[in-house]
Design a protein around this motif. Structure first.
Motif, PDB file in Angstrom:
ATOM      1  N   LYS A 166       0.826  -1.204   0.000  1.00 58.48           N
ATOM      2  CA  LYS A 166       0.000   0.000   0.000  1.00 58.48           C
ATOM      3  C   LYS A 166       0.865   1.260   0.000  1.00 58.48           C
ATOM      4  CE  LYS A 166      -3.585   2.311   2.765  1.00 58.48           C
ATOM      5  NZ  LYS A 166      -4.378   2.245   4.022  1.00 58.48           N
ATOM      6  N   PHE A 167       1.947   1.244   0.783  1.00 59.83           N
ATOM      7  CA  PHE A 167       2.844   2.397   0.890  1.00 59.83           C
ATOM      8  C   PHE A 167       3.586   2.655  -0.424  1.00 59.83           C
ATOM      9  CE2 PHE A 167       6.933   4.297   2.548  1.00 59.83           C
ATOM     10  CZ  PHE A 167       6.383   5.490   2.988  1.00 59.83           C
ATOM     11  N   LEU A 168       3.799   1.604  -1.200  1.00 67.30           N
ATOM     12  CA  LEU A 168       4.522   1.731  -2.468  1.00 67.30           C
ATOM     13  C   LEU A 168       3.632   2.210  -3.617  1.00 67.30           C
ATOM     14  CD1 LEU A 168       6.717  -1.510  -2.280  1.00 67.30           C
ATOM     15  CD2 LEU A 168       7.521   0.857  -2.095  1.00 67.30           C
ATOM     16  N   GLN A 169       2.321   2.279  -3.360  1.00 62.60           N
ATOM     17  CA  GLN A 169       1.396   2.711  -4.404  1.00 62.60           C
ATOM     18  C   GLN A 169       1.443   4.225  -4.592  1.00 62.60           C
ATOM     19  OE1 GLN A 169      -0.394   0.473  -6.343  1.00 62.60           O
ATOM     20  NE2 GLN A 169       0.884  -0.945  -5.185  1.00 62.60           N
ATOM     21  N   PRO A 170       1.198   4.712  -5.808  1.00 63.77           N
ATOM     22  CA  PRO A 170       1.101   6.163  -6.029  1.00 63.77           C
ATOM     23  C   PRO A 170       0.042   6.777  -5.115  1.00 63.77           C
ATOM     24  CG  PRO A 170       1.150   4.984  -8.122  1.00 63.77           C
ATOM     25  CD  PRO A 170       1.012   3.940  -7.046  1.00 63.77           C
ATOM     26  N   GLY A 171       0.323   7.968  -4.629  1.00 59.63           N
ATOM     27  CA  GLY A 171      -0.629   8.662  -3.766  1.00 59.63           C
ATOM     28  C   GLY A 171      -0.435   8.396  -2.285  1.00 59.63           C
ATOM     29  N   SER A 172       0.521   7.536  -1.939  1.00 56.12           N
ATOM     30  CA  SER A 172       0.795   7.272  -0.527  1.00 56.12           C
ATOM     31  C   SER A 172       1.656   8.398   0.052  1.00 56.12           C
ATOM     32  CB  SER A 172       1.513   5.937  -0.360  1.00 56.12           C
ATOM     33  OG  SER A 172       2.897   6.070  -0.668  1.00 56.12           O
ATOM     34  N   GLN A 173       2.017   8.265   1.322  1.00 60.53           N
ATOM     35  CA  GLN A 173       2.860   9.276   1.965  1.00 60.53           C
ATOM     36  C   GLN A 173       4.351   9.054   1.711  1.00 60.53           C
ATOM     37  OE1 GLN A 173       0.475   8.512   5.567  1.00 60.53           O
ATOM     38  NE2 GLN A 173       0.618  10.687   5.998  1.00 60.53           N
ATOM     39  N   ARG A 174       4.678   8.086   0.881  1.00 57.62           N
ATOM     40  CA  ARG A 174       6.069   7.896   0.480  1.00 57.62           C
ATOM     41  C   ARG A 174       6.493   9.079  -0.397  1.00 57.62           C
ATOM     42  NH1 ARG A 174       8.400   3.936  -4.053  1.00 57.62           N
ATOM     43  NH2 ARG A 174      10.612   3.961  -3.475  1.00 57.62           N
ATOM     44  N   LYS A 175       7.717   9.555  -0.172  1.00 56.23           N
ATOM     45  CA  LYS A 175       8.180  10.741  -0.890  1.00 56.23           C
ATOM     46  C   LYS A 175       9.064  10.362  -2.083  1.00 56.23           C
ATOM     47  CE  LYS A 175       6.178  12.877   2.446  1.00 56.23           C
ATOM     48  NZ  LYS A 175       4.729  13.016   2.314  1.00 56.23           N
ATOM     49  N   PRO A 176       9.006  11.173  -3.141  1.00 54.67           N
ATOM     50  CA  PRO A 176       9.855  10.940  -4.320  1.00 54.67           C
ATOM     51  C   PRO A 176      11.266  11.451  -4.066  1.00 54.67           C
ATOM     52  CG  PRO A 176       8.543  12.897  -4.644  1.00 54.67           C
ATOM     53  CD  PRO A 176       8.108  12.329  -3.324  1.00 54.67           C
ATOM     54  N   PRO A 177      12.201  11.132  -4.966  1.00 59.33           N
ATOM     55  CA  PRO A 177      13.543  11.714  -4.839  1.00 59.33           C
ATOM     56  C   PRO A 177      13.469  13.237  -4.921  1.00 59.33           C
ATOM     57  CG  PRO A 177      13.493   9.971  -6.507  1.00 59.33           C
ATOM     58  CD  PRO A 177      12.077  10.245  -6.138  1.00 59.33           C
ATOM     59  N   LEU A 178      14.432  13.906  -4.290  1.00 62.37           N
ATOM     60  CA  LEU A 178      14.484  15.367  -4.349  1.00 62.37           C
ATOM     61  C   LEU A 178      14.828  15.831  -5.758  1.00 62.37           C
ATOM     62  CD1 LEU A 178      16.433  16.579  -1.158  1.00 62.37           C
ATOM     63  CD2 LEU A 178      14.022  16.944  -1.679  1.00 62.37           C
TER      64      LEU A 178
END
Length: 223
Positions: free
Chosen positions: A196-208
């Protein structure tokens, strides 16, 4: 109903991302209050909620915790991700410290001057393939179990899989010759909470990206 943990940090990975990963893997929902400016950071400092004047800071279970590893250890202990006894905990800590050493190199890469970046990337790739990944591959091979310690999920597995994803952004072929690490990555990524965390729209952040990096530099007063 207990209040969700509240994470105080800028809207990016940095030192908070491992905390996000661990909370998400544990199935504990959390809220975030982003630091958008140097003034926001100074307000936290002036309010006296940052023991060492630094973030990450997490409000959890009535506490305002700082220091990344202390926060990670608390979450791991709370969610039974910290081994069953002192020996398992020692191994989990040892592996986590090794993970942190390599993680620090990758974390600071965006701050590397452009003319030094190529050499830094080459240095990181060399350490990945000759020091860190062989060590973890050897651990998994030595006991033939699904996870690093005690044949059950621990914070070390989650932190290592987060690191694998980050390393692949630097070197997509990094884990190609480490089949047990590849299997661990697949295994942990397939857990419902992590998936779930790896799905788009989660609170996981992209690279800077460059724009986000400039904002971070302004917040923390970096050159």
């Amino acid at each position: 109903m207990a209040r969700k943990p509240l994470l105080h940090y800028f809207n990016g990975r940095g030192r908070m991302e491992s905390i996000r990963w661990l909370l998400a893997a544990a199935g504990e929902e959390f809220d975030e209050k982003f630091i958008e400016s140097a003034e926001d950071l100074n307000k936290l400092r002036n309010d006296g909620v940052l023991m060492f004047q630094q973030v990450p800071m997490v409000e959890i279970d009535g506490m305002k915790l700082v220091q990344t590893r202390a926060i990670l250890n608390y979450i791991a202990d709370k969610h039974n991700l910290y081994g069953k006894d002192m020996k398992e905990r020692a191994l989990i800590d040892m592996y986590s410290e090794g993970i942190a050493d390599l993680y620090e190199m990758v974390l600071l890469l965006p701050l590397c001057p452009p003319d030094q970046k190529g050499a830094k990337v080459d240095f990181i790739k060399e350490k990945i393939k000759t020091r860190y990944f062989p060590a973890f591959e050897k651990v998994l091979k030595s006991h033939g179990q699904d996870y690093l310690v005690g044949n059950r999920l621990s914070k070390a597995d989650i932190l290592l899989v987060e690191l694998l994803y980050n390393v692949e952004e630097v070197d997509p072929s990094a884990i190609a010759s480490f089949p047990l690490l590849k299997a661990l990555k697949t295994r942990v990524s397939s857990l419902p909470t992590v998936k779930k965390f790896l799905q788009p729209g989660s609170q996981r952040k992209p690279p800077l990206d460059e724009k986000a990096l400039e904002k971070v530099k302004k917040i923390f007063g970096l050159p």
